[in-house]
Write an enzyme that holds these catalytic residues in place. Structure first.
Site, mmCIF file in Angstrom:
data_model
loop_
_atom_site.group_PDB
_atom_site.id
_atom_site.type_symbol
_atom_site.label_atom_id
_atom_site.label_comp_id
_atom_site.label_asym_id
_atom_site.label_seq_id
_atom_site.Cartn_x
_atom_site.Cartn_y
_atom_site.Cartn_z
ATOM 1 N N SER A 240 0.852 -1.195 0.000
ATOM 2 C CA SER A 240 0.000 0.000 0.000
ATOM 3 C C SER A 240 0.882 1.237 0.000
ATOM 4 C CB SER A 240 -0.905 0.006 1.229
ATOM 5 O OG SER A 240 -0.128 0.165 2.406
ATOM 6 N N LYS A 241 0.239 2.416 0.012
ATOM 7 C CA LYS A 241 0.980 3.674 -0.068
ATOM 8 C C LYS A 241 1.959 3.862 1.084
ATOM 9 C CE LYS A 241 -2.315 6.284 -2.849
ATOM 10 N NZ LYS A 241 -3.326 7.349 -2.873
ATOM 11 N N ARG A 242 1.664 3.231 2.213
ATOM 12 C CA ARG A 242 2.586 3.427 3.346
ATOM 13 C C ARG A 242 3.955 2.779 3.093
ATOM 14 N NH1 ARG A 242 -0.631 -0.628 5.186
ATOM 15 N NH2 ARG A 242 0.386 -2.498 5.948
ATOM 16 N N GLY A 244 5.499 3.238 0.322
ATOM 17 C CA GLY A 244 6.121 4.073 -0.712
ATOM 18 C C GLY A 244 5.204 4.163 -1.919
#
Length: 469
Positions: A240-242, A244
């Site tokens: 996921s976005k966490r 990167g």
């Protein structure tokens, strides 16, 4: 196999950018089709009108083009294919495999609650199944799902998978607003487009028995399925976005080469012995679903960065010269000269991990006036080097052939005459030419800049030292 025997597809929804997981699914379908001389179709599943956007569609197409995943047919848009879906739904009704259901959402909620209270599954209870009803305002069309037996398929990655039919609902095929549901549209598209191999993420495994039942109800051949494992972040949770950047275009804009990302994606869940690096041709030749693992692939951003650095080092200077201008433009450099671009790429590719890094390092080549780093200015641009820089500039101006080899010869003579070591003049010269204390080799830099620019920069440095005195 005949050329058009194998048909794969990639069907993204334009509700956002193409992310890493979707790109890998596209890649596996593309490789499978290319290896076997088949066909790769691109289909845009844009039936969710509220969440779909033209911007997301453009971003998906741009991502596919940047990655070099060319398609043989399409892009087809589901929003333009409603007539096809309606015709398949009518076929099912006429064959007695589907029926009109008049139950209102409120009625369904009450009956589901009653089923739950009795400890039963809260699925549709089949009230309208045998009533022979026709269409009506607010009605839907449902599939007559078999009420006993099993639905089985042999997954090309996971092996044999079985579902009990009594666990499945009488699936809605057409909503009350007349639009097809996801399962109906997907099956109708895949049949009408001749898709016979469906390679997708394993989050779709539970969709497969529902879709197989629609194929059976239509009397159509069932495609081969391959469900590839999901991609995890380094902490073994879903990517996921966490972790990167997750979108393909974000990696492009961060200065990654498309093949570095392709190579990295190919290795997520697939392997060929111990080989880590593959050319595009090798991937097409060696890819197989048999070597796709059953466990999730872990995305490693550091590995991707190392791979990117490798492909930058291996890239031809002229190719890097084509890729560099957009990144220089972001730094205020418009229309850089091609020859200088190639030269800059040649001197910087061994020390650049991304094109962003390369552009930042190359900036001094294209600036009208370099800005001197404070420490380098204080330490090396001092009055005691004025005579050396003056004399060197005079010697450089007299050169007829200004290239790396001739510069080395001139410096050997110059250092010998002055009875000094290269370090005495190299660092002041480096700061004068680049503004920095660290740069590519001084002769390489001078060769790229050319005689006139080198002389002009030395003259400016001399003026700068005098102005400080």
């Amino acid at each position: 196999m005949t050329t058009d025997h194998i048909v794969t597809r990639f069907p993204p929804s334009p509700t956002g950018y193409l992310h890493i997981g979707g790109a890998r699914t596209a890649l596996f379908n593309w490789l499978f089709a290319r290896q076997r001389g088949g066909k790769f179709i691109l289909r845009i599943e844009d039936t969710d009108k509220e969440r779909s956007s033209d911007q997301a569609t453009r971003a998906i197409l741009e991502s596919m083009e940047w990655l070099g995943l060319d398609w043989d047919e399409g892009p087809y848009f589901q929003s333009e294919r409603y007539d096809i879906y309606t015709s398949y739904i009518e076929r099912l009704i006429e064959a007695g495999q589907a029926y009109h259901c008049h139950c209102s959402p409120e009625e369904l909620d009450i009956r589901r609650a009653e089923a739950k209270a009795k400890g039963l599954k809260p699925k549709y209870d089949g009230k309208c199944r045998e009533l022979g009803l026709g269409p009506a305002p607010g009605s839907v069309v449902r599939l007559k799902t078999p009420q006993w037996g099993e639905t089985q398929f042999n997954d090309m990655v996971k092996g044999a998978i079985t579902f009990n039919n009594d666990e499945l609902d009488d699936l809605i095929l057409k909503r009350s607003d007349g639009s097809p549901t996801y399962h109906m549209a997907v099956v109708a598209d895949d049949i009408s487009l001749g898709v016979n191999y469906i390679i997708r993420g394993d989050d779709h495994v539970n969709n497969t028995p529902r879709q197989i039942l629609i194929y059976k109800a239509l009397g159509e051949p069932i495609p081969q399925y391959a469900h590839v494992p999901m991609i995890l972040g380094p902490d073994k949770t879903r990517l996921s976005k966490r972790h990167g950047a997750t979108s393909v275009l974000a990696y492009r804009d961060m200065g990654y080469l498309p093949h570095a990302l392709i190579n990295s994606l190919a290795r997520l869940g697939w392997s060929h012995g111990d080989q880590e690096k593959f050319s595009r041709e090798e991937l097409i030749q060696k890819f197989s679903l048999e070597n796709v693992g059953k466990s999730a692939g872990v995305f490693n951003a550091e590995k991707l960065l190392d791979l990117n650095a490798y492909y930058i080092r291996e890239a031809a200077d002229e190719n890097l010269a084509v890729l560099l201008p957009p990144f220089l433009k972001g730094l205020g450099i418009e229309a850089p000269e091609e020859k200088k671009l190639k030269g800059a790429a040649s001197t910087l590719k061994a020390r650049s991990k991304t094109l962003v890094e390369m552009a930042e390092s190359a900036l001094f080549y294209f600036q009208d006036q370099v800005k001197y780093e404070e420490n380098g200015d204080k330490k090396f641009l001092k009055p005691d080097v004025l005579d050396l820089l003056n004399d060197l500039n005079g010697s450089l101006k007299k050169m007829s052939d200004f290239n790396h080899a001739e510069l080395e010869k001139l410096f050997i003579t110059f250092l010998d005459e002055k009875k000094i070591k290269l370090g005495k003049v190299a660092q002041p010269l480096r700061v004068a030419l680049t503004g920095k204390t660290v740069s590519p080799g001084i002769f390489e830099v001078m060769d790229v800049l050319g005689k006139e620019e080198v002389s002009a920069r030395i003259s400016r440095a001399i003026d700068h030292i005098k102005a400080k005195a």
